[in-house]
Motif scaffolding. Structure first.
Motif, PDB file in Angstrom:
ATOM      1  N   LEU A 167       8.055 -22.158   2.657  1.00 55.80           N
ATOM      2  CA  LEU A 167       9.491 -22.409   2.763  1.00 55.80           C
ATOM      3  C   LEU A 167       9.944 -22.481   4.217  1.00 55.80           C
ATOM      4  N   GLU A 168       9.384 -21.625   5.068  1.00 56.91           N
ATOM      5  CA  GLU A 168       9.745 -21.657   6.486  1.00 56.91           C
ATOM      6  C   GLU A 168       9.288 -22.971   7.115  1.00 56.91           C
ATOM      7  N   ALA A 169       8.110 -23.443   6.707  1.00 56.04           N
ATOM      8  CA  ALA A 169       7.622 -24.728   7.212  1.00 56.04           C
ATOM      9  C   ALA A 169       8.524 -25.877   6.748  1.00 56.04           C
ATOM     10  N   LEU A 170       8.979 -25.829   5.502  1.00 50.14           N
ATOM     11  CA  LEU A 170       9.875 -26.868   4.993  1.00 50.14           C
ATOM     12  C   LEU A 170      11.206 -26.855   5.743  1.00 50.14           C
ATOM     13  N   LYS A 171      11.671 -25.681   6.091  1.00 50.04           N
ATOM     14  CA  LYS A 171      12.900 -25.575   6.881  1.00 50.04           C
ATOM     15  C   LYS A 171      12.730 -26.300   8.216  1.00 50.04           C
ATOM     16  N   THR A 192       4.045 -10.915  -2.040  1.00 51.47           N
ATOM     17  CA  THR A 192       5.477 -10.654  -1.960  1.00 51.47           C
ATOM     18  C   THR A 192       6.213 -11.941  -1.650  1.00 51.47           C
ATOM     19  N   GLY A 193       7.540 -11.896  -1.746  1.00 57.11           N
ATOM     20  CA  GLY A 193       8.348 -13.058  -1.378  1.00 57.11           C
ATOM     21  C   GLY A 193       8.425 -14.119  -2.452  1.00 57.11           C
ATOM     22  N   ALA A 194       8.770 -15.326  -2.040  1.00 53.52           N
ATOM     23  CA  ALA A 194       8.991 -16.438  -2.960  1.00 53.52           C
ATOM     24  C   ALA A 194       7.703 -16.862  -3.656  1.00 53.52           C
ATOM     25  N   ALA A 199       7.737 -23.058  -4.171  1.00 59.37           N
ATOM     26  CA  ALA A 199       7.831 -23.630  -2.822  1.00 59.37           C
ATOM     27  C   ALA A 199       7.105 -24.965  -2.761  1.00 59.37           C
ATOM     28  N   ALA A 200       5.961 -25.062  -3.440  1.00 63.42           N
ATOM     29  CA  ALA A 200       5.213 -26.318  -3.479  1.00 63.42           C
ATOM     30  C   ALA A 200       6.000 -27.395  -4.212  1.00 63.42           C
ATOM     31  N   GLU A 201       6.723 -27.011  -5.248  1.00 67.52           N
ATOM     32  CA  GLU A 201       7.560 -27.964  -5.968  1.00 67.52           C
ATOM     33  C   GLU A 201       8.629 -28.538  -5.046  1.00 67.52           C
TER      34      GLU A 201
END
Length: 310
Positions: A167-171, A192-194, A199-201
């Motif tokens: 998710l951070e990379a997508l941001k 842990t986390g998302a 996230a891959a979707e």
């Protein structure tokens, strides 16, 4: 390649008729002459191997001019490309394991350096590190020196949040233009986390590919000299979630790799650097083809005058 004015290709018909007109068959002598074979052989030697060079250069030049008239568009790398590649690296404590020398994290850093050396200079590259949470170490940039400094500054953390890293990379990719690839490296499983699959979707919806790399030697266990054993309970030496990494790559159109040596890891990153693509934009090549065609046509005329002086 696409054409803005494809109807201009009809000029090739005129070119064909012109070349037919230039090709003149010499009439055969009606009366035999005792010196005819000798004269014929002398004419062949005088013409030499460059006899067709003027016609060929002239025809090729006219062909390029005709193609230029059709206003072709060529896909070329964009100077202001919206594409970027984000290196997402696991910095959890298990990355201190020494099955990859000198340890997994240092091997990952060296592989990242190999990637930066082989990647196209016009490719923007960013760096994200994750353990129990993810952070952007450096946003996408063309400054390889600054990126290497950021790479060297990576420090260890606790737990593993693969989904957060994605998710951070997508941001970062959204802020950079929304297009690119994620090169994910981890030696463990999501704790842990998302949800990584969610996230891959999201990545698939953006058209972002995930190249998932798992590192570690199956069956390896830390010895007394291993630094991991000095940091409390170590739940497992090899915990790569191969099924998850395969799913991340498969779902986004990327690839999955499992690496068990530092040399293989560096080679993999070099190969991936050649596989990532830059943003392409159509560029009209009318001017370039027109100039090249004109020069070839003039060259053909010049050669004809040189080889066949008046």
């Amino acid at each position: 390649m696409s054409l803005l004015a494809p109807e201009a290709l009809s000029l090739f018909l005129l070119l064909a008729f012109l070349l037919l007109g230039l090709y003149r068959r010499r009439p055969k002598a009606r009366l035999p002459h005792p010196l005819a074979p000798l004269l014929k052989e002398a004419a062949k030697e005088a013409r030499g191997p460059l006899a067709w060079a003027p016609t060929l250069a002239f025809a090729l030049g006219l062909g390029l001019l005709a193609l230029a008239a059709s206003r072709p568009l060529l896909p070329l790398p964009s100077r202001a490309s919206a594409h970027a590649t984000i290196l997402v690296i696991d910095v959890s404590r298990s990355m201190m394991a020494t099955d990859l020398k000198p340890n997994r994290l240092e091997a990952a850093k060296e592989a990242a350096r190999s990637f930066l050396k082989e990647a196209p200079p016009a490719l923007r590259v960013g760096l994200v590190a994750f353990s129990g949470q993810a952070q952007t170490v450096h946003p996408p940039t063309l400054d390889r020196k600054r990126l290497l400094e950021s790479l060297n500054s990576l420090e260890f953390g606790r737990s593993t949040a693969i989904g957060e890293g994605i998710l951070e990379a997508l941001k970062n990719l959204r802020e950079a233009g929304g297009k690119g690839d994620i090169l994910l490296l981890t030696d463990g499983r999501n704790r842990t986390g998302a949800d990584p699959l969610q996230a891959a979707e999201e990545a698939a919806g953006m058209g972002v590919r995930i190249f998932a790399v798992g590192v570690g030697v199956p069956g390896w266990t830390p010895g007394p000299e291993d630094p991991v054993t000095g940091l409390g309970f170590f739940p497992g030496a090899y915990e790569v979630d191969e099924e998850l990494l395969w799913s991340l790559a498969e779902f986004t159109g990327g690839k999955y790799f499992l690496v068990d040596s530092e040399g293989e890891l560096a080679e993999l990153y070099r190969n991936l650097a050649r596989e990532v693509h830059l943003g392409m934009e159509p560029v009209e090549a009318t001017g370039l083809l027109g100039v090249l065609g004109g020069l070839l046509a003039l060259l053909g005329v010049g050669l004809r005058r040189y080889l066949s002086p008046a």
